[in-house]
Motif scaffolding. Structure first.
Motif, PDB file in Angstrom:
ATOM      1  N   ALA A  86      16.757   6.634   7.835  1.00  0.00           N
ATOM      2  CA  ALA A  86      17.142   6.618   9.245  1.00  0.00           C
ATOM      3  C   ALA A  86      18.465   7.340   9.465  1.00  0.00           C
ATOM      4  N   ALA A  87      19.438   7.085   8.588  1.00  0.00           N
ATOM      5  CA  ALA A  87      20.737   7.748   8.716  1.00  0.00           C
ATOM      6  C   ALA A  87      20.597   9.263   8.606  1.00  0.00           C
ATOM      7  N   LEU A  88      19.776   9.718   7.670  1.00  0.00           N
ATOM      8  CA  LEU A  88      19.562  11.159   7.508  1.00  0.00           C
ATOM      9  C   LEU A  88      18.907  11.751   8.755  1.00  0.00           C
ATOM     10  N   GLY A  89      17.974  11.018   9.333  1.00  0.00           N
ATOM     11  CA  GLY A  89      17.332  11.488  10.552  1.00  0.00           C
ATOM     12  C   GLY A  89      18.314  11.661  11.691  1.00  0.00           C
ATOM     13  N   GLU A  90      19.297  10.772  11.774  1.00  0.00           N
ATOM     14  CA  GLU A  90      20.277  10.842  12.856  1.00  0.00           C
ATOM     15  C   GLU A  90      21.289  11.962  12.638  1.00  0.00           C
ATOM     16  N   THR A  91      21.777  12.099  11.428  1.00  0.00           N
ATOM     17  CA  THR A  91      22.819  13.095  11.168  1.00  0.00           C
ATOM     18  C   THR A  91      22.280  14.525  11.179  1.00  0.00           C
ATOM     19  N   ILE A 124      24.279   8.425  16.498  1.00  0.00           N
ATOM     20  CA  ILE A 124      24.105   9.404  17.571  1.00  0.00           C
ATOM     21  C   ILE A 124      25.015   8.998  18.725  1.00  0.00           C
ATOM     22  N   ASP A 125      25.885   9.902  19.156  1.00  0.00           N
ATOM     23  CA  ASP A 125      26.938   9.550  20.112  1.00  0.00           C
ATOM     24  C   ASP A 125      26.419   9.330  21.531  1.00  0.00           C
ATOM     25  N   ASP A 126      25.503  10.150  21.991  1.00  0.00           N
ATOM     26  CA  ASP A 126      25.014  10.035  23.359  1.00  0.00           C
ATOM     27  C   ASP A 126      24.039   8.861  23.468  1.00  0.00           C
ATOM     28  N   PRO A 127      24.300   7.887  24.344  1.00  0.00           N
ATOM     29  CA  PRO A 127      23.429   6.705  24.441  1.00  0.00           C
ATOM     30  C   PRO A 127      21.976   7.032  24.787  1.00  0.00           C
ATOM     31  N   GLU A 128      21.763   8.004  25.661  1.00  0.00           N
ATOM     32  CA  GLU A 128      20.393   8.330  26.042  1.00  0.00           C
ATOM     33  C   GLU A 128      19.651   9.008  24.887  1.00  0.00           C
ATOM     34  N   LEU A 129      20.342   9.887  24.181  1.00  0.00           N
ATOM     35  CA  LEU A 129      19.712  10.527  23.028  1.00  0.00           C
ATOM     36  C   LEU A 129      19.489   9.522  21.905  1.00  0.00           C
ATOM     37  N   ALA A 130      20.380   8.546  21.798  1.00  0.00           N
ATOM     38  CA  ALA A 130      20.181   7.479  20.814  1.00  0.00           C
ATOM     39  C   ALA A 130      18.909   6.710  21.138  1.00  0.00           C
ATOM     40  N   TYR A 131      18.666   6.487  22.426  1.00  0.00           N
ATOM     41  CA  TYR A 131      17.426   5.790  22.794  1.00  0.00           C
ATOM     42  C   TYR A 131      16.207   6.651  22.475  1.00  0.00           C
ATOM     43  N   VAL A 132      16.289   7.949  22.697  1.00  0.00           N
ATOM     44  CA  VAL A 132      15.166   8.836  22.376  1.00  0.00           C
ATOM     45  C   VAL A 132      14.812   8.724  20.891  1.00  0.00           C
ATOM     46  N   MET A 133      15.821   8.699  20.035  1.00  0.00           N
ATOM     47  CA  MET A 133      15.575   8.524  18.604  1.00  0.00           C
ATOM     48  C   MET A 133      14.971   7.154  18.312  1.00  0.00           C
ATOM     49  N   GLN A 134      15.492   6.122  18.952  1.00  0.00           N
ATOM     50  CA  GLN A 134      14.957   4.776  18.753  1.00  0.00           C
ATOM     51  C   GLN A 134      13.502   4.702  19.212  1.00  0.00           C
ATOM     52  N   ARG A 135      13.225   5.358  20.326  1.00  0.00           N
ATOM     53  CA  ARG A 135      11.859   5.378  20.853  1.00  0.00           C
ATOM     54  C   ARG A 135      10.909   6.055  19.870  1.00  0.00           C
TER      55      ARG A 135
END
Length: 303
Positions: free
Chosen positions: A86-91, A162-173
């Motif tokens: 998961a960390a690799l996917g985010e970075t 991921i710094d942007d909250p909306e983009l963080a949600y896109v990744m979570q989704r």
């Protein structure tokens, strides 16, 4: 050197404290500036260490690089480490999340997802209720797939880097809908099928992490399985994933009652070559029926 998640986070925190010692160099005083700083730079200097949402861990570029390398090493040596994957996917996400958000904004269904921000877990989704949906419905197909694969929707790591909250949600989704992709493509949970789905997701979504998994994952397969992967499954995944609707735009929870075959036609998805399942479909259907009975039994006992 292998890094566990706690060590990575502790190291990141240590690096951050060290980097703040040089904050005056990164954010010079007005008297030291030779030209006005941009508003973005000012905001970064002031708020870089402030979490933007619950669970957010802000990192500077060096911490991000360290986490990328460490999580890549661990992910390649032990793919079962979901936290490191998961960390690799985010970075490594880069601009791909912005592209996915744009796709979501282009459709009414995607805009509704971004507005309502639904979550997928055993608290938000009643599996016993899904077992009551008719045979052939997406809800029934999903709960049957869960039973057949022996998994739950509660294993997805929360987003941290991921710094942007909306983009963080896109990744979570994306993470929480991964099992829906398995279900709609009729793929089980094993190494070959996971790699097949990664190729599909790369063609459909364009996330860099899916490309990394697709590139290095096959090295763990036997020669026979690797040969079948590239001769049968990868061609299907690239063609089907590349031509089908972007699945990040689908509001799956609003479609429980829909016929799963009709959904495949709508999304332009067709089944892959026959995969290797660990449990027969009949056993999974029997388990789904048990869920149905367990929900109705208490009410039937009321006089």
């Amino acid at each position: 050197m292998l890094l566990n998640s706690c060590a990575v986070k502790q190291r990141a925190a240590t690096l951050w404290r060290s980097s703040t010692l040089h904050l005056s160099e990164a954010c010079p005083t007005p008297a030291q500036r030779t030209r006005p700083a941009t508003s973005t730079a000012i905001l970064r200097c002031r708020f870089i260490n402030t979490p933007a949402y619950e669970g957010h861990i802000p990192l500077n570029w060096f911490e991000t690089a360290l986490l990328t390398v460490g999580s890549a090493v661990v992910s390649l040596t032990d793919p079962r480490r979901g936290d490191m994957v998961a960390a690799l996917g985010e970075t490594t996400a880069g601009p791909s999340l912005s592209h996915l958000r744009d796709r979501m904004l282009e459709s009414a269904e995607g805009r509704m997802i971004l507005k309502e921000r639904p979550r997928v877990n055993s608290t938000t989704v009643d599996m016993n209720e899904l077992a009551h949906y008719p045979e052939g419905s997406f809800g029934r197909a999903y709960v049957t797939w869960l039973e057949r694969c022996g998994v739950t929707p509660d294993t997805r790591e929360p987003v941290h880097y991921i710094d942007d909250p909306e983009l963080a949600y896109v990744m979570q989704r994306y993470r929480e809908c991964h099992d829906f992709y398995h279900c709609i493509t009729n793929l089980p949970v094993n190494v070959e099928s996971e790699l097949t789905l990664k190729y599909f997701e790369f063609a459909n979504l364009g996330l860099p992490m899916t490309a990394l998994a697709a590139a290095f994952g096959p090295l763990r397969l036997s020669e026979k399985k690797r040969s079948r992967l590239f001769s049968e499954f990868v061609p299907w995944a690239l063609k089907c994933g590349g031509s089908s609707q972007s699945l990040i735009t689908v509001y799956w929870e609003k479609r429980w009652a829909e016929n799963v075959e009709d959904m495949k036609k709508e999304f332009a998805i067709w089944d892959p070559p026959e995969a290797r399942w660990s449990k027969p479909l009949s056993e999974a259907k029997a388990a789904a029926e048990k869920r149905q009975q367990s929900r109705t039994a208490p009410s039937a006992a009321v006089p």
